[in-house]
Design a protein around this motif. Structure first.
Motif, PDB file in Angstrom:
ATOM      1  N   PHE A 299     -13.523 -41.990 -38.923  1.00 51.75           N
ATOM      2  CA  PHE A 299     -12.988 -42.723 -37.899  1.00 51.75           C
ATOM      3  C   PHE A 299     -14.026 -42.701 -36.758  1.00 51.75           C
ATOM      4  N   LYS A 300     -14.796 -43.385 -36.563  1.00 50.40           N
ATOM      5  CA  LYS A 300     -15.910 -43.633 -35.527  1.00 50.40           C
ATOM      6  C   LYS A 300     -15.962 -44.898 -34.695  1.00 50.40           C
ATOM      7  N   GLY A 301     -15.623 -44.854 -33.591  1.00 53.46           N
ATOM      8  CA  GLY A 301     -15.754 -46.121 -32.877  1.00 53.46           C
ATOM      9  C   GLY A 301     -14.150 -47.082 -33.036  1.00 53.46           C
ATOM     10  N   ILE A 302     -14.264 -47.907 -32.002  1.00 57.47           N
ATOM     11  CA  ILE A 302     -13.090 -48.758 -32.087  1.00 57.47           C
ATOM     12  C   ILE A 302     -13.458 -50.084 -32.041  1.00 57.47           C
ATOM     13  N   THR A 303     -12.900 -51.147 -32.637  1.00 56.47           N
ATOM     14  CA  THR A 303     -12.906 -52.674 -32.662  1.00 56.47           C
ATOM     15  C   THR A 303     -11.739 -53.044 -32.296  1.00 56.47           C
ATOM     16  N   ALA A 304     -11.589 -54.498 -32.326  1.00 54.82           N
ATOM     17  CA  ALA A 304     -10.369 -55.195 -31.811  1.00 54.82           C
ATOM     18  C   ALA A 304     -10.341 -56.554 -32.751  1.00 54.82           C
ATOM     19  N   SER A 305      -8.927 -56.849 -32.572  1.00 54.53           N
ATOM     20  CA  SER A 305      -8.629 -58.390 -32.829  1.00 54.53           C
ATOM     21  C   SER A 305      -8.275 -59.042 -31.799  1.00 54.53           C
ATOM     22  N   PRO A 306      -7.690 -60.399 -31.900  1.00 50.00           N
ATOM     23  CA  PRO A 306      -7.311 -60.849 -30.725  1.00 50.00           C
ATOM     24  C   PRO A 306      -5.768 -60.465 -30.216  1.00 50.00           C
TER      25      PRO A 306
ATOM     26  N   ILE B 181      -9.293 -48.799 -34.861  1.00 48.09           N
ATOM     27  CA  ILE B 181     -10.032 -47.669 -34.905  1.00 48.09           C
ATOM     28  C   ILE B 181     -10.840 -47.973 -36.106  1.00 48.09           C
ATOM     29  N   GLN B 182     -12.303 -47.920 -36.273  1.00 45.98           N
ATOM     30  CA  GLN B 182     -12.959 -48.315 -37.389  1.00 45.98           C
ATOM     31  C   GLN B 182     -13.054 -47.031 -38.256  1.00 45.98           C
TER      32      GLN B 182
ATOM     33  N   HIS C 236      -9.962 -49.679 -41.832  1.00 48.46           N
ATOM     34  CA  HIS C 236      -9.625 -49.533 -40.422  1.00 48.46           C
ATOM     35  C   HIS C 236      -8.073 -49.140 -39.958  1.00 48.46           C
ATOM     36  N   SER C 237      -7.614 -48.551 -38.911  1.00 46.69           N
ATOM     37  CA  SER C 237      -6.585 -48.453 -38.533  1.00 46.69           C
ATOM     38  C   SER C 237      -5.978 -48.987 -37.383  1.00 46.69           C
ATOM     39  N   THR C 238      -4.857 -49.663 -37.440  1.00 47.69           N
ATOM     40  CA  THR C 238      -4.354 -50.525 -36.314  1.00 47.69           C
ATOM     41  C   THR C 238      -3.559 -49.349 -35.323  1.00 47.69           C
TER      42      THR C 238
ATOM     43  N   GLN D 153     -12.843 -51.754 -19.794  1.00 43.87           N
ATOM     44  CA  GLN D 153     -13.793 -50.496 -19.618  1.00 43.87           C
ATOM     45  C   GLN D 153     -13.266 -49.173 -20.565  1.00 43.87           C
ATOM     46  N   VAL D 154     -12.060 -49.066 -20.776  1.00 41.39           N
ATOM     47  CA  VAL D 154     -11.727 -47.860 -21.785  1.00 41.39           C
ATOM     48  C   VAL D 154     -12.098 -48.265 -23.234  1.00 41.39           C
ATOM     49  N   LEU D 155     -12.021 -49.582 -23.604  1.00 40.11           N
ATOM     50  CA  LEU D 155     -12.300 -50.221 -24.873  1.00 40.11           C
ATOM     51  C   LEU D 155     -13.936 -49.533 -25.309  1.00 40.11           C
ATOM     52  N   GLU D 156     -14.783 -50.158 -24.282  1.00 42.91           N
ATOM     53  CA  GLU D 156     -16.208 -49.773 -24.145  1.00 42.91           C
ATOM     54  C   GLU D 156     -16.520 -48.495 -24.334  1.00 42.91           C
ATOM     55  N   LYS D 157     -15.674 -47.638 -23.420  1.00 47.14           N
ATOM     56  CA  LYS D 157     -15.979 -46.362 -23.514  1.00 47.14           C
ATOM     57  C   LYS D 157     -15.719 -45.599 -24.913  1.00 47.14           C
ATOM     58  N   TYR D 158     -14.806 -46.001 -25.678  1.00 45.95           N
ATOM     59  CA  TYR D 158     -14.551 -45.359 -26.977  1.00 45.95           C
ATOM     60  C   TYR D 158     -15.257 -46.324 -28.186  1.00 45.95           C
ATOM     61  N   ARG D 159     -16.049 -47.034 -27.741  1.00 52.13           N
ATOM     62  CA  ARG D 159     -16.474 -48.007 -28.573  1.00 52.13           C
ATOM     63  C   ARG D 159     -17.275 -47.435 -29.885  1.00 52.13           C
ATOM     64  N   ASP D 160     -18.051 -46.196 -29.609  1.00 50.88           N
ATOM     65  CA  ASP D 160     -18.588 -45.552 -30.627  1.00 50.88           C
ATOM     66  C   ASP D 160     -18.383 -44.108 -30.757  1.00 50.88           C
ATOM     67  N   PHE D 161     -16.848 -43.820 -30.213  1.00 48.20           N
ATOM     68  CA  PHE D 161     -16.458 -42.270 -30.132  1.00 48.20           C
ATOM     69  C   PHE D 161     -16.401 -41.944 -31.412  1.00 48.20           C
ATOM     70  N   ASP D 162     -16.594 -40.579 -31.975  1.00 45.14           N
ATOM     71  CA  ASP D 162     -16.469 -40.192 -33.066  1.00 45.14           C
ATOM     72  C   ASP D 162     -14.874 -39.464 -33.200  1.00 45.14           C
ATOM     73  N   PHE D 163     -14.028 -40.026 -33.743  1.00 45.29           N
ATOM     74  CA  PHE D 163     -12.578 -39.466 -33.654  1.00 45.29           C
ATOM     75  C   PHE D 163     -12.406 -38.410 -34.739  1.00 45.29           C
TER      76      PHE D 163
END
Length: 231
Positions: A117-124, A129-130, A167-169, A185-195
């Motif tokens: 699980f590394k980074g986050i993404t989004a839908s509308p 979690i990626q 992915h995991s919602t 801003q928080v989404l961008e902070k965790y964009r590539d975070f290694d969970f």
């Protein structure tokens, strides 16, 4: 599918919609009359990984506590929706043992495998979690598709979409977003975070509601995976 490219495009498109207030809220998530149920094969991350996700979610909660945040109990990867949730489905109308036997045939002597699980993404409408390393996942999915295609059991595999990611919602938008710039801003902070990276040692068959909430989920069977052979 190139997962990195897929997640990147999803993120860019969705963040643009969120920033322009063109996102979607879920009108059913608080409904007391939502009777959409089905049966699903799911994978659960380990506690360390889930706790890292909760650290991320806590930051979002501090900005906008009105959204729907997944608890550790609810966090999962959908391996395959065997019967996608629909209004009026009753698990007592099917023979679960027949499904268990068929899934055992499809999974066979599958070895345990790892997912990162590394980074986050989004839908509308969601934050995700990626998940990476899906070659094994998709091999299992293809075996399930083949096995169920040649059976007579009720199923709805791939009728909504062909699942290819891991992915995991973890967040669903239930109300208008507050403080969108800070949220992004928080989404961008965790964009590539290694969970975290975890080993998948079992796959669960569950009877579930649309959101996989623990209060409505009933475990039907655990499919244990074998120890990986040394290579």
């Amino acid at each position: 599918m190139n997962l990195t490219e897929h997640y990147d495009k999803l993120y860019a498109d969705s963040v643009a919609k969120i920033a322009s207030e063109n996102y979607e809220t879920d009108q059913l998530i608080d409904s007391k009359s939502d009777n959409r149920f089905g049966i699903t094969l799911v994978i659960r991350p380990d506690e360390h990984t889930k706790n890292n996700i909760q650290t991320f979610l806590t930051e979002l909660k501090n900005i906008d506590p009105n959204q729907y945040f997944y608890t550790n109990e609810d966090i999962h990867i959908t391996l395959m929706s065997i019967i996608s949730c629909y209004d009026g489905f009753n698990v007592n109308d099917i023979l679960i043992d027949d499904y268990i036997k068929l899934i055992k045939v499809a999974i066979g002597k599958q070895e345990a495998f790892k997912i990162q699980f590394k980074g986050i993404t989004a839908s509308p409408s969601c934050i995700l979690i990626q998940g990476f390393l899906t070659e094994t996942l998709n091999e299992i999915r293809d075996k399930l598709r083949f096995t169920f295609k040649n059976a007579t059991l009720q199923q709805s595999i791939d009728t909504r979409y062909t699942i290819q990611t891991a992915h995991s919602t973890v967040v669903r938008f239930r109300k208008a977003l507050q403080n969108i710039p800070h949220f992004l801003q928080v989404l961008e902070k965790y964009r590539d975070f290694d969970f975290g990276t975890f080993e998948v040692k079992k796959i669960e068959l569950v009877h579930n509601d649309w959101y996989q909430r623990a209060e409505f989920v009933r475990k039907l069977y655990d499919f244990e995976l074998s120890e990986p052979h040394a290579r």
